[in-house]
Enzyme design. Structure first.
Site, mmCIF file in Angstrom:
data_model
loop_
_atom_site.group_PDB
_atom_site.id
_atom_site.type_symbol
_atom_site.label_atom_id
_atom_site.label_comp_id
_atom_site.label_asym_id
_atom_site.label_seq_id
_atom_site.Cartn_x
_atom_site.Cartn_y
_atom_site.Cartn_z
ATOM 1 N N SER A 91 -4.518 71.258 3.911
ATOM 2 C CA SER A 91 -4.855 69.895 3.499
ATOM 3 C C SER A 91 -6.195 69.796 2.794
ATOM 4 O O SER A 91 -6.452 68.803 2.096
ATOM 5 C CB SER A 91 -4.869 68.969 4.726
ATOM 6 N N SER A 154 -8.314 65.553 4.437
ATOM 7 C CA SER A 154 -7.835 64.684 3.355
ATOM 8 C C SER A 154 -8.820 63.578 3.001
ATOM 9 O O SER A 154 -9.180 63.430 1.831
ATOM 10 C CB SER A 154 -6.465 64.103 3.712
ATOM 11 N N ASP A 280 -6.067 49.452 19.628
ATOM 12 C CA ASP A 280 -6.211 50.158 18.349
ATOM 13 C C ASP A 280 -5.399 49.466 17.265
ATOM 14 O O ASP A 280 -4.209 49.182 17.468
ATOM 15 C CB ASP A 280 -5.730 51.606 18.470
ATOM 16 N N GLU A 306 -4.401 57.092 4.246
ATOM 17 C CA GLU A 306 -3.758 58.329 4.685
ATOM 18 C C GLU A 306 -3.173 58.207 6.083
ATOM 19 O O GLU A 306 -3.751 57.587 6.962
ATOM 20 C CB GLU A 306 -4.793 59.465 4.682
ATOM 21 N N ASP A 312 1.784 64.712 9.766
ATOM 22 C CA ASP A 312 1.491 66.140 9.706
ATOM 23 C C ASP A 312 1.407 66.756 11.097
ATOM 24 O O ASP A 312 2.015 67.796 11.369
ATOM 25 C CB ASP A 312 0.169 66.335 8.954
ATOM 26 N N HIS A 316 3.627 69.682 13.021
ATOM 27 C CA HIS A 316 3.016 70.896 13.568
ATOM 28 C C HIS A 316 3.429 71.114 15.028
ATOM 29 O O HIS A 316 3.596 72.255 15.467
ATOM 30 C CB HIS A 316 1.495 70.816 13.478
ATOM 31 N N ASP A 353 0.166 65.924 0.483
ATOM 32 C CA ASP A 353 -0.641 67.104 0.182
ATOM 33 C C ASP A 353 0.208 68.364 0.212
ATOM 34 O O ASP A 353 -0.009 69.299 -0.556
ATOM 35 C CB ASP A 353 -1.826 67.210 1.139
ATOM 36 N N HIS A 428 3.048 74.657 7.475
ATOM 37 C CA HIS A 428 3.324 73.975 6.216
ATOM 38 C C HIS A 428 4.376 74.767 5.447
ATOM 39 O O HIS A 428 4.614 75.946 5.716
ATOM 40 C CB HIS A 428 2.062 73.906 5.358
#
Length: 484
Positions: A91, A154, A280, A306, A312, A316, A353, A428
């Site tokens: 990234s 990012s 939040d 983003e 992402d 992972h 990305d 990725h």
């Protein structure tokens, strides 16, 4: 063009030629005051498709016929994501490409490929300029909204120049970096470019190690230099506000706020599935607040939005449900931004990305739940339509465990899709990612492009380049032969 060439001016000359050719294919002159760059990190085409169907099914439909907001954008292209030194990108190197216009090495931010990772001394003289920084220099308001820490790769490429994406605070700098005078990313956040709106996570990197976190009593700051970077950021700013919780965030009135920093977690924000809406704000709420503050500037604004975090990171972890629900929330943010801006004067770009080794398929019937197949495999067991090529979901120890719809998508937010290759973290992928664009000059996004092309389009479209002569030439429909 030789993409390994370290001469930044070669990039500029090459892209100005490509952009001129594309710009003259349309006769409409630019009328652009605002730009919004949406970055759903890790959101490859399979994730786009799965999120589209999930969005529809969450609304009670079959799903396949649903459109994401980005699906309605008028122009589409593909982006090649490799780093200069890596076939599979990260990234940081990719963010340098799409935000600064120059391909970079894996793990480096805001510098050319002449800077190897971890080599602080090679940073100096090899810094590159982001579109956000150009916009600020042009008098526009600028902002960053993210569900990760605001010092993450990012968002950080908008303002930082560093040989290592992991140098979030001074306590994480290497001895070589300290010796050679490199600054941590949090320090650069408040010192390199005056950013009007900063929203996300990452507050622990802004405070000294002696300072207790206001939300989690066992958490403390991470800085060894004793600095309170939030107080430093607030100095000499009129109508500047710092918030760390939803109540204070909601109380911020954009009409009388010029600068806003909101840091809602010590590190990354929560997944959308786990977010507490009373403590939040959502990505959509942060995006709305940012646009309302930034859009007061008559010269326009540039906003980077983003969800690198949670799309992402969900991939992972091999947890497709978390990744896809964050992708749906990201689409809501894009939709809200569309309501608050006009396509007549705002260029909106959505791109990832990189992608992930995430696949989506398996003889599923129309309306099939996005995370499970109702078909039976040759071993007599069910399987998920969403799978990963590698990662922590590896469970093949002689026999594959069975699963069902309740296990994979209804009751278990932490369910890991099965994977054939055991790795601690899913990787990725190397494939191209999509670029969706609408608004003035969006037709410049076409075909298959190097990822670094994206930043040049955005700077070109907003007349942010050093030589402004080409802007007049565009309006007069003349051929601009100008270089940076």
């Amino acid at each position: 063009m030789n993409i390994l060439n370290q001469n930044v001016h070669i990039y500029y000359s090459f892209y100005i030629y490509l952009l001129t050719t594309a710009a003259l294919s349309f006769l409409s002159p630019p009328c652009l005051t605002a730009q919004v760059c949406f970055l759903p990190a890790g959101m490859g085409v399979p994730t786009v498709t799965a999120a589209r169907i999930l969005k529809g099914q969450m609304a009670g439909h079959s799903g396949e016929e649903t459109s994401l907001v980005m699906d309605t954008f008028s122009h589409l292209a593909l982006s090649k994501t490799y780093n200069v030194d890596q076939q599979m990108p990260d990234s940081a190197g990719t963010a340098t490409a799409y935000l600064c216009g120059v391909k970079a090495n894996y793990g480096t931010l805001g510098v050319t490929a002449a800077t190897p990772r971890y080599n602080c001394s090679a940073t100096f003289g090899n810094e590159v300029t982001s579109v956000l920084h150009r916009a600020k220099k042009a008098g526009k308001s600028v902002g960053i909204v993210t569900t990760t820490r605001v010092q993450h790769a990012s968002p950080a490429a908008n303002y930082a120049h560093t040989a290592n994406r992991g140098w979030y605070s001074d306590s994480l700098l290497s001895s070589e970096a300290i010796q050679n005078g490199c600054r941590d990313i949090a320090y650069q956040l408040i010192n390199n470019t005056e950013i009007d709106v900063i929203l996300g996570g990452g507050r622990q990197y802004m405070f000294p190690k002696t300072m207790q976190d206001p939300e989690y009593p066992t958490f403390y700051g991470d800085r060894e230099d004793g600095q309170n970077l939030v107080l430093e950021w607030q100095k000499n700013k009129k109508n500047a506000k710092y918030v760390w919780n939803k109540a204070d965030f909601d109380a911020v009135n954009p009409a009388n706020t010029n600068f806003l920093m909101g840091l809602f977690e010590p590190k990354d924000c929560h997944y959308e599935l786990e977010r507490n809406p009373s403590t939040d704000p959502s990505l959509t709420e942060m995006t709305e607040k940012a646009i309302k503050i930034l859009s007061k500037n008559p010269k326009g604004f540039y906003l980077f939005v983003e969800d690198n975090g949670r799309i992402d990171h969900g991939h992972h972890e091999g947890k497709a449900k978390k990744a896809l629900h964050d992708a749906v929330e990201f689409d809501r943010a894009i939709g809200r931004a569309a309501e608050l801006t006009s396509e007549l004067d705002t260029l909106s770009v959505v791109t990832a990305d990189h992608s992930h080794v995430f696949a989506f398929g398996g003889y599923s019937a129309r309306g099939n739940p996005v995370l499970v197949s109702r078909s039976i495999a040759n071993d007599g067991k069910h399987f998920t339509t969403a799978v990963y090529g590698n990662g922590p979901g590896y469970q093949i120890n002689g026999t594959r465990p069975d699963m069902n719809e309740t296990v994979s998508c209804k009751s278990a937010d932490d369910y890991r899709q099965q994977a054939p290759v055991p790795l601690d973290s899913e990787t990725h992928s190397i494939e191209d990612v999509a670029i969706f664009a609408k608004g003035p000059m969006s037709h410049l996004f076409h075909g298959v492009q190097e990822q670094s092309y994206i930043a040049h389009v955005m700077a070109y479209a907003a007349c942010l380049l050093t030589n402004k002569g080409y802007c007049l030439n565009l309006i007069l429909l003349k051929i601009p032969i100008y270089f940076y």
